[in-house]
Write a protein that holds these residues in place. Structure first.
Motif, PDB file in Angstrom:
ATOM      1  N   VAL A 135      53.793  39.237  34.014  1.00 10.32           N
ATOM      2  CA  VAL A 135      53.116  38.837  35.028  1.00 10.32           C
ATOM      3  C   VAL A 135      53.974  39.205  36.453  1.00 10.32           C
ATOM      4  O   VAL A 135      53.469  40.021  37.331  1.00 10.32           O
ATOM      5  CB  VAL A 135      52.973  37.419  35.588  1.00 10.32           C
ATOM      6  CG1 VAL A 135      52.588  36.876  36.742  1.00 10.32           C
ATOM      7  CG2 VAL A 135      51.870  36.799  34.355  1.00 10.32           C
ATOM      8  N   ARG A 154      54.019  43.232  36.803  1.00 11.67           N
ATOM      9  CA  ARG A 154      52.715  43.776  37.020  1.00 11.67           C
ATOM     10  C   ARG A 154      51.812  43.213  38.260  1.00 11.67           C
ATOM     11  O   ARG A 154      50.712  43.109  38.403  1.00 11.67           O
ATOM     12  CB  ARG A 154      51.579  43.502  35.935  1.00 11.67           C
ATOM     13  CG  ARG A 154      52.078  44.212  34.629  1.00 11.67           C
ATOM     14  CD  ARG A 154      51.266  43.785  33.313  1.00 11.67           C
ATOM     15  NE  ARG A 154      49.788  44.116  33.526  1.00 11.67           N
ATOM     16  CZ  ARG A 154      48.983  43.744  32.689  1.00 11.67           C
ATOM     17  NH1 ARG A 154      49.459  43.015  31.661  1.00 11.67           N
ATOM     18  NH2 ARG A 154      47.747  44.107  32.630  1.00 11.67           N
ATOM     19  N   THR A 155      52.973  42.508  39.082  1.00 14.27           N
ATOM     20  CA  THR A 155      52.273  41.844  40.308  1.00 14.27           C
ATOM     21  C   THR A 155      51.578  42.761  41.101  1.00 14.27           C
ATOM     22  O   THR A 155      50.391  42.253  41.884  1.00 14.27           O
ATOM     23  CB  THR A 155      53.477  41.283  41.249  1.00 14.27           C
ATOM     24  OG1 THR A 155      54.221  40.450  40.394  1.00 14.27           O
ATOM     25  CG2 THR A 155      53.123  40.453  42.492  1.00 14.27           C
ATOM     26  N   GLU A 179      49.960  45.367  40.543  1.00 11.36           N
ATOM     27  CA  GLU A 179      48.611  45.774  39.786  1.00 11.36           C
ATOM     28  C   GLU A 179      47.682  44.662  39.948  1.00 11.36           C
ATOM     29  O   GLU A 179      46.528  44.949  39.930  1.00 11.36           O
ATOM     30  CB  GLU A 179      48.953  45.978  38.200  1.00 11.36           C
ATOM     31  CG  GLU A 179      47.824  46.257  37.288  1.00 11.36           C
ATOM     32  CD  GLU A 179      47.957  46.592  35.843  1.00 11.36           C
ATOM     33  OE1 GLU A 179      47.166  46.286  35.160  1.00 11.36           O
ATOM     34  OE2 GLU A 179      49.228  46.657  35.502  1.00 11.36           O
ATOM     35  N   ILE A 180      48.186  43.498  39.809  1.00 13.85           N
ATOM     36  CA  ILE A 180      47.269  42.334  39.896  1.00 13.85           C
ATOM     37  C   ILE A 180      46.767  42.390  41.278  1.00 13.85           C
ATOM     38  O   ILE A 180      45.652  42.009  41.740  1.00 13.85           O
ATOM     39  CB  ILE A 180      48.168  41.164  39.692  1.00 13.85           C
ATOM     40  CG1 ILE A 180      48.429  40.906  38.162  1.00 13.85           C
ATOM     41  CG2 ILE A 180      47.268  39.791  40.080  1.00 13.85           C
ATOM     42  CD1 ILE A 180      49.571  39.790  37.954  1.00 13.85           C
ATOM     43  N   ARG A 189      42.720  42.578  42.481  1.00 16.73           N
ATOM     44  CA  ARG A 189      42.171  41.409  43.265  1.00 16.73           C
ATOM     45  C   ARG A 189      41.528  42.074  44.539  1.00 16.73           C
ATOM     46  O   ARG A 189      40.517  41.591  44.908  1.00 16.73           O
ATOM     47  CB  ARG A 189      43.084  40.393  43.727  1.00 16.73           C
ATOM     48  CG  ARG A 189      43.802  39.545  42.499  1.00 16.73           C
ATOM     49  CD  ARG A 189      42.566  38.632  41.976  1.00 16.73           C
ATOM     50  NE  ARG A 189      41.846  37.933  43.052  1.00 16.73           N
ATOM     51  CZ  ARG A 189      42.169  36.984  43.580  1.00 16.73           C
ATOM     52  NH1 ARG A 189      43.297  36.255  43.285  1.00 16.73           N
ATOM     53  NH2 ARG A 189      41.376  36.024  44.430  1.00 16.73           N
ATOM     54  N   ARG A 192      39.571  35.572  40.082  1.00 19.73           N
ATOM     55  CA  ARG A 192      40.771  35.040  39.458  1.00 19.73           C
ATOM     56  C   ARG A 192      40.722  34.786  37.816  1.00 19.73           C
ATOM     57  O   ARG A 192      41.610  34.958  37.336  1.00 19.73           O
ATOM     58  CB  ARG A 192      41.309  33.547  40.430  1.00 19.73           C
ATOM     59  CG  ARG A 192      41.572  34.010  41.612  1.00 19.73           C
ATOM     60  CD  ARG A 192      41.899  32.592  42.382  1.00 19.73           C
ATOM     61  NE  ARG A 192      42.534  32.523  43.602  1.00 19.73           N
ATOM     62  CZ  ARG A 192      42.896  31.669  44.310  1.00 19.73           C
ATOM     63  NH1 ARG A 192      42.746  30.273  43.948  1.00 19.73           N
ATOM     64  NH2 ARG A 192      43.781  31.886  45.617  1.00 19.73           N
ATOM     65  N   VAL A 243      41.509  37.922  36.129  1.00 18.68           N
ATOM     66  CA  VAL A 243      42.659  38.176  35.794  1.00 18.68           C
ATOM     67  C   VAL A 243      43.642  37.194  34.989  1.00 18.68           C
ATOM     68  O   VAL A 243      44.141  37.700  34.057  1.00 18.68           O
ATOM     69  CB  VAL A 243      43.506  37.891  37.304  1.00 18.68           C
ATOM     70  CG1 VAL A 243      44.894  37.926  37.098  1.00 18.68           C
ATOM     71  CG2 VAL A 243      43.211  38.779  38.246  1.00 18.68           C
ATOM     72  N   ALA A 287      49.454  34.366  37.216  1.00 17.96           N
ATOM     73  CA  ALA A 287      48.843  35.551  37.661  1.00 17.96           C
ATOM     74  C   ALA A 287      47.504  35.345  38.504  1.00 17.96           C
ATOM     75  O   ALA A 287      47.138  35.982  39.409  1.00 17.96           O
ATOM     76  CB  ALA A 287      48.499  36.420  36.495  1.00 17.96           C
TER      77      ALA A 287
END
Length: 403
Positions: free
Chosen positions: A291, A294-295, A297-298, A302, A308, A311, A391
């Motif tokens: 997590v 890949r912050t 990427e998240i 979003r 949510r 994810v 995440a």
């Protein structure tokens, strides 16, 4: 969320695991070890319970009378206050009176130094009246010891170990004696376990050691429906004023064995489940790192409309893949490991190798494998819940700014 979108999320999870093969592999190995521990230890407990139960049930016509252990005073757990009693000739006569026509077999259990050529050690010695030996034991070869002779009988596994045959000479207690017969393999029972023992007549033993009181008395009941009545008669005859003897039949001893093995089984399963929880912590650690890495990427997902829960599902898929892969491999390996561990422990406890693999393939054994697999998958998914939730809660704008 459509099936196609779920497939995309699943593929993203697989891609991320492939990007970190070593880390994912180590987490999977932890699950494999945990599942093997749970399933194989459960199989071991089941196999041993079946082994002991089968051995004891083979002598369901037996009532065993043993001396009652009397605590002299003070703490009953203090071994200095525990005095081992014996069964006297008078007690045997009372038992014979109580049981009527049923066969009463008194015996002495002791140990003696056994030497064969240059090899030796201490062996179990069973002392029986000469006419009781054929009633209690079958012979594999040779003859039964006679009251007037100095010959002895040895158990089949002891004979195999030292390559003994009728006519061989061995030393028992420093005295050279002739083996006149080999007892057929019998396995462990509540009355006598002769496979690794030497069997001698009472006349032979008392000539060398003097008159001795008995260690136990075996009562062979002709009608199984009379077992409870025979026990009650013995209790009434010998324990009228105080408890002098303990009277048990094979069913009671079987229950004791089962209760003991059930407790051991729970303990072993507890150990396996702890190891599986440790493995799930490693998955938790892997997912938290994933997590964090890949912050951005998240945040990008979003920002382009990913919800949510989508994810969250993506990261849960990662934990699920690790859990399923590790649990299935662990379940397959545990079927083999559990059986061989069971066989090894059974050989250590009973002195002979069980060649029947049915215990490892029994429904209970398969149930432990299935339980281990499902528990491994569940533990993995639970370990992934917090990282997946974390995440899903990331703010898209802050996630895009993350360095």
């Amino acid at each position: 969320m459509t099936d196609g979108y779920r497939t995309i999320l699943f593929n993203l999870a697989v891609r991320n695991l492939k990007r970190h093969k070593v880390r994912s592999g180590l987490a999977t190995v932890g699950i494999i070890i945990g599942v093997i521990a749970v399933a194989s230890l459960g199989i071991m407990g089941t196999s041993l319970s079946a082994l002991v139960g089968g051995l004891v049930s083979d002598v369901s016509d037996t009532v065993l009378v043993t001396p009652h252990l009397a605590a002299s005073s003070g703490d009953p757990f203090d071994p200095r206050n525990t005095l081992a009693s014996r069964i006297s000739d008078r007690d045997v006569a009372q038992i014979e009176k109580a049981v009527g026509q049923n066969r009463v077999i008194p015996m002495i259990r002791t140990s003696e130094r056994l030497t064969v050529d240059d090899e030796g050690g201490y062996a179990q010695l069973y002392v029986l009246q000469a006419d009781d030996i054929p009633f209690l034991l079958e012979k594999e070869s040779g003859l039964y010891p006679q009251a007037t002779s100095s010959g002895v009988m040895v158990g089949s596994l002891l004979a195999d170990e030292f390559d003994l045959n009728p006519g061989s000479r061995i030393e028992v207690g420093g005295e050279s004696v002739r083996v006149v017969g080999i007892a057929a393999e019998r396995g462990m029972g509540i009355d006598i376990n002769p496979d690794y023992a030497v069997i001698v007549t009472e006349a032979w033993y008392t000539e060398r050691h003097g008159e001795q009181e008995y260690s136990q008395v075996v009562v062979k009941v002709a009608d199984l429906d009379e077992v409870e009545g025979v026990k009650a008669a013995i209790e009434q005859q010998l324990n009228r004023r105080e408890e002098n003897v303990d009277v048990l039949d094979s069913r009671e001893i079987l229950e004791i064995y089962y209760d003991t093995w059930d407790a051991i089984n729970v303990f072993l399963l507890g150990i396996g489940m702890v190891s599986l929880f440790v493995a799930s912590v490693s998955i938790l650690n892997v997912m938290i790192i994933s997590v964090t890495e890949r912050t951005r990427e998240i945040g990008l997902m979003r920002s382009i409309g990913a919800e949510r829960r989508e994810v969250m599902f993506m990261f849960l898929y990662e934990a699920l893949i690790l859990g399923v892969a590790g649990s299935i491999v662990g379940g397959l390996v545990s079927a083999v490991v559990g059986f061989y561990v069971s066989a090894s422990v059974a050989e250590f406890l009973t002195g002979y190798v069980a060649t029947d693999g049915a215990a490892a393939l029994s429904p209970a054994a398969v149930g432990y494998i299935v339980f281990g697999v499902l528990f491994g998958i569940a533990a993995s998914v639970i370990a992934g819940l917090y990282p997946a939730w974390k995440a899903a809660q990331l703010n898209p704008i802050e996630a895009l700014r993350y360095e």
